[in-house]
Design an enzyme around this catalytic site. Structure first.
Site, short mmCIF file in Angstrom:
data_model
loop_
_atom_site.label_atom_id
_atom_site.label_comp_id
_atom_site.label_asym_id
_atom_site.label_seq_id
_atom_site.Cartn_x
_atom_site.Cartn_y
_atom_site.Cartn_z
N ARG A 112 1.94 -16.94 12.98
CA ARG A 112 3.10 -17.64 12.42
C ARG A 112 2.78 -18.34 11.10
O ARG A 112 3.60 -18.36 10.18
CB ARG A 112 3.60 -18.70 13.42
CG ARG A 112 4.14 -18.14 14.71
CD ARG A 112 4.35 -19.25 15.73
NE ARG A 112 5.04 -18.77 16.92
CZ ARG A 112 5.24 -19.50 18.01
NH1 ARG A 112 4.78 -20.74 18.05
NH2 ARG A 112 5.88 -19.00 19.05
N ASP A 172 10.98 -38.47 23.55
CA ASP A 172 11.33 -39.61 22.73
C ASP A 172 12.73 -39.35 22.16
O ASP A 172 13.24 -38.22 22.26
CB ASP A 172 10.30 -39.78 21.62
CG ASP A 172 10.58 -40.98 20.75
OD1 ASP A 172 11.12 -41.98 21.26
OD2 ASP A 172 10.27 -40.92 19.54
N ASP A 174 14.56 -40.94 18.71
CA ASP A 174 14.54 -40.77 17.27
C ASP A 174 13.41 -39.87 16.81
O ASP A 174 12.28 -40.00 17.27
CB ASP A 174 14.39 -42.14 16.58
CG ASP A 174 15.67 -42.96 16.65
OD1 ASP A 174 16.74 -42.40 16.38
OD2 ASP A 174 15.59 -44.15 16.98
N ASP A 180 16.06 -39.79 12.70
CA ASP A 180 15.92 -41.24 12.85
C ASP A 180 17.25 -41.94 12.57
O ASP A 180 17.86 -41.76 11.52
CB ASP A 180 14.86 -41.75 11.87
CG ASP A 180 14.44 -43.17 12.17
OD1 ASP A 180 14.64 -43.63 13.30
OD2 ASP A 180 13.91 -43.83 11.26
N THR A 208 12.95 -43.80 25.73
CA THR A 208 13.19 -44.31 24.39
C THR A 208 12.90 -45.80 24.28
O THR A 208 12.95 -46.53 25.28
CB THR A 208 14.66 -44.05 23.98
OG1 THR A 208 14.94 -44.66 22.73
CG2 THR A 208 15.63 -44.62 25.02
N ASP A 379 11.69 -50.39 11.22
CA ASP A 379 11.62 -51.69 11.88
C ASP A 379 10.35 -51.77 12.72
O ASP A 379 9.63 -50.79 12.88
CB ASP A 379 12.85 -51.92 12.76
CG ASP A 379 13.16 -50.73 13.67
OD1 ASP A 379 12.24 -49.92 13.92
OD2 ASP A 379 14.31 -50.59 14.12
N LYS A 387 5.31 -46.50 27.45
CA LYS A 387 5.82 -45.20 27.91
C LYS A 387 4.97 -44.59 29.01
O LYS A 387 5.45 -43.71 29.74
CB LYS A 387 5.96 -44.25 26.72
CG LYS A 387 7.10 -44.67 25.80
CD LYS A 387 7.53 -43.57 24.86
CE LYS A 387 8.73 -44.04 24.04
NZ LYS A 387 9.21 -43.02 23.11
N ASP A 420 7.04 -38.07 18.75
CA ASP A 420 6.57 -38.00 17.37
C ASP A 420 5.57 -39.08 17.02
O ASP A 420 5.00 -39.06 15.94
CB ASP A 420 7.76 -38.10 16.40
CG ASP A 420 8.40 -39.47 16.42
OD1 ASP A 420 8.30 -40.19 15.40
OD2 ASP A 420 8.99 -39.84 17.44
#
EC number: 3.1.3.99
Length: 460
Positions: A112, A172, A174, A180, A208, A379, A387, A420
């Site tokens: 790839r 997750d 965002d 986001d 989340t 933020d 998590k 991410d």
């Protein structure tokens, strides 16, 4: 100037992954020695590089197997404390819950990404990250297919091993499911993949940082997941009721649980008593309030230090505190990094250094409470829990239902978390590695690609 700045910023120690960097270093040698042979045929050079890269990944694959073997021995006899060669080379290495077919994954990603054909750009961090992702997906789906093909004629321990397969996939929000600050809409490519996972009988969870308590919070999560929930409620949705209700949402890392309810046609808030892990139930509310108050004051100090009083707002909730930019304003990336690292250091101090407090009730022995500080991109937040607890709570909660004994228990090798944020500091997906296999993506587009691979491998 911009390029150099980005490179130097990316190499900050708290943003590195030592395992990926170590593999990248191994691949640099054959690249330097063999990839730029200007006197040879390009195809021959590419084949030579591919063979050398393949050999490296095969060797790393063997080191991973040895690490898993020694970890299992250590669990049987903790006195042994055997350390694998891989852990000696990469001290920060976590635990592997499955073997990783890295060599086969490399061949697929090489096809790839044409890694072996590059003459001037060596195998990159992203190349290695994608190879590790693909290897993890291959490992989980190989287990899945082996289980389906070995239903009969197995007993005892072998039967238990063969029954292991992928059962729970968590995401997750965002940057993983949606961009986001955005949300899932009905046209999102991710939606149809999530529906496909549910149709395969898998549990799908969204873990989340966004935290909205009680039933009133369901509306906020609906806004984030609107496209998916609207599809589940539509007339053309072919999922069975139990498949729809395999959708779960864990908010504020590990603090608020919601589950899709077919009668309500939306998310239902699940009371804490039904799913809190025993250690979480024992957390002292006074200790939690002390941590939140301390970090709230620390964020005020940081805001004043950076002269952000007019451009930011500090928000304090039941189990989280954060600083966000006001409308039309932004917090500089370096300031976000400084604040999250400063909050992490402050947490480390109050969680481990009881002697610094005059009042023993404030010292609290708070090391039993899990807390995470993370940079959300625009933020900074500090949450009670993390998590790892969020994923583990889902694993245990699902198995409270006696009607699903055929999928229980749900082990770490049968769970996958896709996110991410996996840097060692200031990233909240990092802790999920303690409770599940993980895939590190960088955009919703990558999420779609990895889910396509996952589904193809399961059905292939």
């Amino acid at each position: 100037m911009t390029s150099r700045y980005r490179v130097e910023y990316a190499l900050k120690s708290h943003r590195r992954d030592e395992f990926i960097e170590w593999i990248k270093g191994l691949l640099a040698t054959p690249f330097v020695l063999h990839a730029d042979d200007s006197h040879a045929d390009a195809q021959i050079v590419a084949e030579n590089c591919q063979a050398r890269y393949y050999e490296i990944f095969k060797d790393v694959e063997s080191l991973v197997k040895q690490t898993i073997f020694l970890d299992e021995l250590n669990e049987l006899d903790p006195k042994k404390k055997s350390i694998s060669r891989l852990r000696t080379l990469v001290p920060s290495l976590g635990k592997f819950f499955t073997e990783l077919p890295l060599a086969d994954a490399f061949l697929l990603e090489d096809e790839r990404r044409a890694i072996s054909k590059r003459r001037l750009v060596s195998p990159s961090f992203n190349d290695v990250r994608m190879i590790l992702n693909t290897a993890q997906i291959m490992a989980l789906t190989n287990i899945y297919k082996q289980t389906e093909n070995n239903i009969n004629g197995i007993s005892g321990k072998n039967q238990q091993q063969q029954q292991q397969k992928l059962k729970l996939i968590t995401f997750d929000g965002d940057v993983t499911l949606y961009e986001d600050g955005k949300s899932l809409d009905e046209n999102s490519e991710v939606v149809q993949r999530l529906v496909k996972l549910l149709s395969l009988g898998l549990y799908v969870g969204v873990v989340t940082a966004a935290g909205y308590p009680r039933q009133s919070g369901a509306e906020k999560y609906y806004e984030r997941l609107k496209g998916l929930i609207d599809h589940l409620n539509s007339n053309h949705c072919t999922l069975k009721t139990y498949q729809k209700e395999n959708l779960l949402v864990m908010g504020a890392e590990s603090n608020y649980l919601f589950r899709y309810n077919n009668e309500m046609k939306g998310l239902k808030f699940i009371d804490d008593e039904e799913w809190f892990l025993p250690q979480v139930k024992n957390w002292n509310i006074g200790k939690i309030n002390y941590i939140m108050d301390t970090l709230y004051k620390h964020l005020i100090y940081l805001r004043n230090n950076f002269n952000l009083e007019d451009s930011t707002t500090i928000i304090k909730k039941e189990r989280s505190v954060g600083i966000i930019p006001n409308s039309g304003c932004r917090i500089l990336r370096e300031q976000l990094e400084e604040m999250v690292l400063s909050c992490s250091r402050k947490l480390n101090t109050i969680l481990t250094s009881s002697s610094n407090f005059a009042d023993s009730t404030e010292a609290l022995c708070v090391d039993d409470i899990k807390v995470c500080a993370f940079n959300g991109g625009s933020d900074v937040w500090v949450d009670i829990g993390d998590k790892a607890l969020g994923v583990e709570s889902l694993q245990k909660y699902i198995c409270h239902d006696e009607t699903v004994d055929h999928v229980c228990p749900i082990g770490k090798s049968e769970s996958l978390h896709i996110g991410d944020q996996f840097a060692s500091l200031g990233a909240n997906d990092f802790k999920a590695r303690l409770s599940a296999c993980t895939v590190w993506i960088a955009s919703p587009r990558e999420t779609v690609a990895i889910l396509d691979d996952l589904i193809d491998f399961i059905e292939g």
